[in-house]
Scaffold this active site. Structure first.
Site, mmCIF file in Angstrom:
data_model
loop_
_atom_site.group_PDB
_atom_site.id
_atom_site.type_symbol
_atom_site.label_atom_id
_atom_site.label_comp_id
_atom_site.label_asym_id
_atom_site.label_seq_id
_atom_site.Cartn_x
_atom_site.Cartn_y
_atom_site.Cartn_z
ATOM 1 N N PRO A 52 -6.502 0.034 -2.236
ATOM 2 C CA PRO A 52 -6.795 -1.410 -2.189
ATOM 3 C C PRO A 52 -5.500 -2.220 -2.176
ATOM 4 O O PRO A 52 -4.598 -1.946 -2.959
ATOM 5 C CB PRO A 52 -7.580 -1.669 -3.474
ATOM 6 C CG PRO A 52 -7.924 -0.337 -4.030
ATOM 7 C CD PRO A 52 -6.949 0.641 -3.482
ATOM 8 N N GLU A 53 -5.411 -3.168 -1.271
ATOM 9 C CA GLU A 53 -4.249 -4.049 -1.199
ATOM 10 C C GLU A 53 -4.692 -5.460 -1.601
ATOM 11 O O GLU A 53 -5.818 -5.648 -2.052
ATOM 12 C CB GLU A 53 -3.667 -4.014 0.228
ATOM 13 C CG GLU A 53 -3.282 -2.595 0.656
ATOM 14 C CD GLU A 53 -2.741 -2.519 2.088
ATOM 15 O OE1 GLU A 53 -2.149 -3.501 2.555
ATOM 16 O OE2 GLU A 53 -2.905 -1.464 2.726
ATOM 17 N N LYS A 96 -1.373 -6.561 -6.430
ATOM 18 C CA LYS A 96 -2.558 -5.695 -6.375
ATOM 19 C C LYS A 96 -3.209 -5.534 -7.751
ATOM 20 O O LYS A 96 -4.060 -4.671 -7.943
ATOM 21 C CB LYS A 96 -2.166 -4.318 -5.831
ATOM 22 C CG LYS A 96 -1.548 -4.361 -4.432
ATOM 23 C CD LYS A 96 -1.117 -2.966 -4.005
ATOM 24 C CE LYS A 96 -0.225 -3.017 -2.776
ATOM 25 N NZ LYS A 96 0.351 -1.701 -2.456
ATOM 26 N N ARG A 130 -9.334 9.953 -7.716
ATOM 27 C CA ARG A 130 -8.003 10.557 -7.796
ATOM 28 C C ARG A 130 -7.306 10.317 -9.136
ATOM 29 O O ARG A 130 -6.237 10.872 -9.394
ATOM 30 C CB ARG A 130 -7.126 10.024 -6.663
ATOM 31 C CG ARG A 130 -7.671 10.294 -5.255
ATOM 32 C CD ARG A 130 -7.443 11.734 -4.824
ATOM 33 N NE ARG A 130 -6.026 12.074 -4.791
ATOM 34 C CZ ARG A 130 -5.215 11.886 -3.760
ATOM 35 N NH1 ARG A 130 -5.673 11.332 -2.670
ATOM 36 N NH2 ARG A 130 -3.947 12.240 -3.822
ATOM 37 N N ARG A 140 5.265 7.317 4.509
ATOM 38 C CA ARG A 140 3.997 6.681 4.863
ATOM 39 C C ARG A 140 3.897 6.594 6.369
ATOM 40 O O ARG A 140 4.890 6.405 7.060
ATOM 41 C CB ARG A 140 3.903 5.264 4.269
ATOM 42 C CG ARG A 140 4.210 5.171 2.788
ATOM 43 C CD ARG A 140 3.110 5.748 1.934
ATOM 44 N NE ARG A 140 1.851 5.040 2.106
ATOM 45 C CZ ARG A 140 1.537 3.916 1.466
ATOM 46 N NH1 ARG A 140 2.368 3.377 0.613
ATOM 47 N NH2 ARG A 140 0.371 3.336 1.671
#
Ligand SMILES: [Zn+2]
Length: 326
Positions: A2-3, A59, A162, A312
């Site tokens: 989530p950003e 965030k 996670r 990334r």
């Protein structure tokens, strides 16, 4: 992950759902989710607190609690918040019967059959029952790490397959310390083109890497950094301090534009992100390059490519975002 737009969307949903509600108690099923303070202190301090306000910073989701406390929630990779209406119970029997499975899955949730839940969602939504169904079917419900029980018998769940997500509880006066190291908010008026130019001038790293650095600018992650660079037609490998004033201006515009539009679409659900009711955001339909390797560029038709920058994946159009000589 989530950003900013996904966290903002959740903050807006929480604001119309749980402000004024009182947390009777919390139950923690995965200890390390609580980053601060020690678990027994966290549990003792959070009990009986009323939720007075909901904010967002980068965030981080911020819950202002009575008693001048601040709860910070960072979802990291896969953390989600879900609201359950009254009429549910938590089944922790797996903890005893299969500790290994428990450490992965957490508790199970079941509906108490005698309660009619259709009209008890605690939301003004007109399609409440449809929303409830999507929660029941949501496999993410299986990975609950923390459950907040409200006095009105609703639950707020923090699910996180996670387990990288973190929840902390701070005295509100220490907010600065709780959030230390965060750069400016990209949607704040204080974040001007001139300010952005100064920040970039200090950095020799690839522009993509600079955008991901939360100390430079808070809230951007892989999706919106890629989208903003595509908007501004800048190659993700360009050195941050090599951008021309015109490029910085365009990138600033791109950041504001992609974030604002994603918030309007309820965020991007690429993997695990769901909103408060277990529903996916709709922004993926509006994403131009992120995770679209091989698909035609919406501007020129060239196939989108990706390169790895700072571990990334960066997605870009090789024709629209040329790597110019510096
Ligand atoms: Zn293109």
């Amino acid at each position: 992950m989530p950003e900013l737009p996904e966290v903002e969307h959740t903050a807006r949903q929480l604001r119309v759902t749980i402000i004024g509600a009182t947390i009777s108690e919390a139950q923690v099923f995965w200890e390390r989710t609580i980053g601060y303070p020690a678990l027994p202190v966290f549990l003792a301090q959070v009990a009986g607190r009323q939720i007075e306000g909901i904010r967002r910073r980068g965030k981080f989701l911020l819950l202002d609690l009575s008693g001048e406390l601040l709860m910070t929630i960072h979802r990291r990779m896969t953390g989600n918040l879900l609201i359950l209406p009254p009429g549910w119970k938590v089944d922790t029997s797996l903890r005893q019967s299969d500790p290994l499975a428990w450490s992965t899955r957490g508790p199970a949730f079941s509906k108490i059959p005698t309660v009619s839940v259709g009209d008890q969602l605690g939301t003004s939504s007109s399609n409440g029952s449809a929303r409830l169904l999507s929660i029941v079917d949501d496999p993410l419900l299986a990975y609950c790490r923390v459950c907040f029980y409200f006095a009105d018998r609703r639950f707020l769940l923090f699910t996180d397959p996670r387990k990288f997500g973190r929840i902390e509880l701070w005295p509100r006066e220490l907010e600065r310390e709780a959030l230390k190291g965060l750069g400016p908010e990209p949607l704040d008026e204080a974040f001007t083109v001139e300010e952005f130019m100064k920040l970039l001038a200090l950095r020799k790293s690839a522009i993509k890497q600079a955008l991901l650095n939360q100390e430079m600018i808070a809230g951007l992650g892989n999706i919106y950094a890629d989208e903003a660079l595509f908007y501004a037609a800048i190659h993700p490998r360009r050195r941050a301090n090599s951008l021309s004033p015109a490029e910085v201006r365009l990138l600033h515009e791109g950041i504001v534009s992609v974030l604002t539009s994603a918030i309007e679409h309820g965020g991007t659900s690429f993997n695990d992100y769901r909103d408060l009711w277990g529903e996916a955001g709709e922004n993926y339909d509006h994403v131009c390059v992120y995770h679209r390797t091989g698909e035609p560029c919406v501007r020129c038709g060239s196939p989108i490519e990706h390169v790895t920058i700072a571990q990334r994946s960066s997605h870009f159009c090789p024709n629209c975002q040329k790597l110019t000589l510096e």
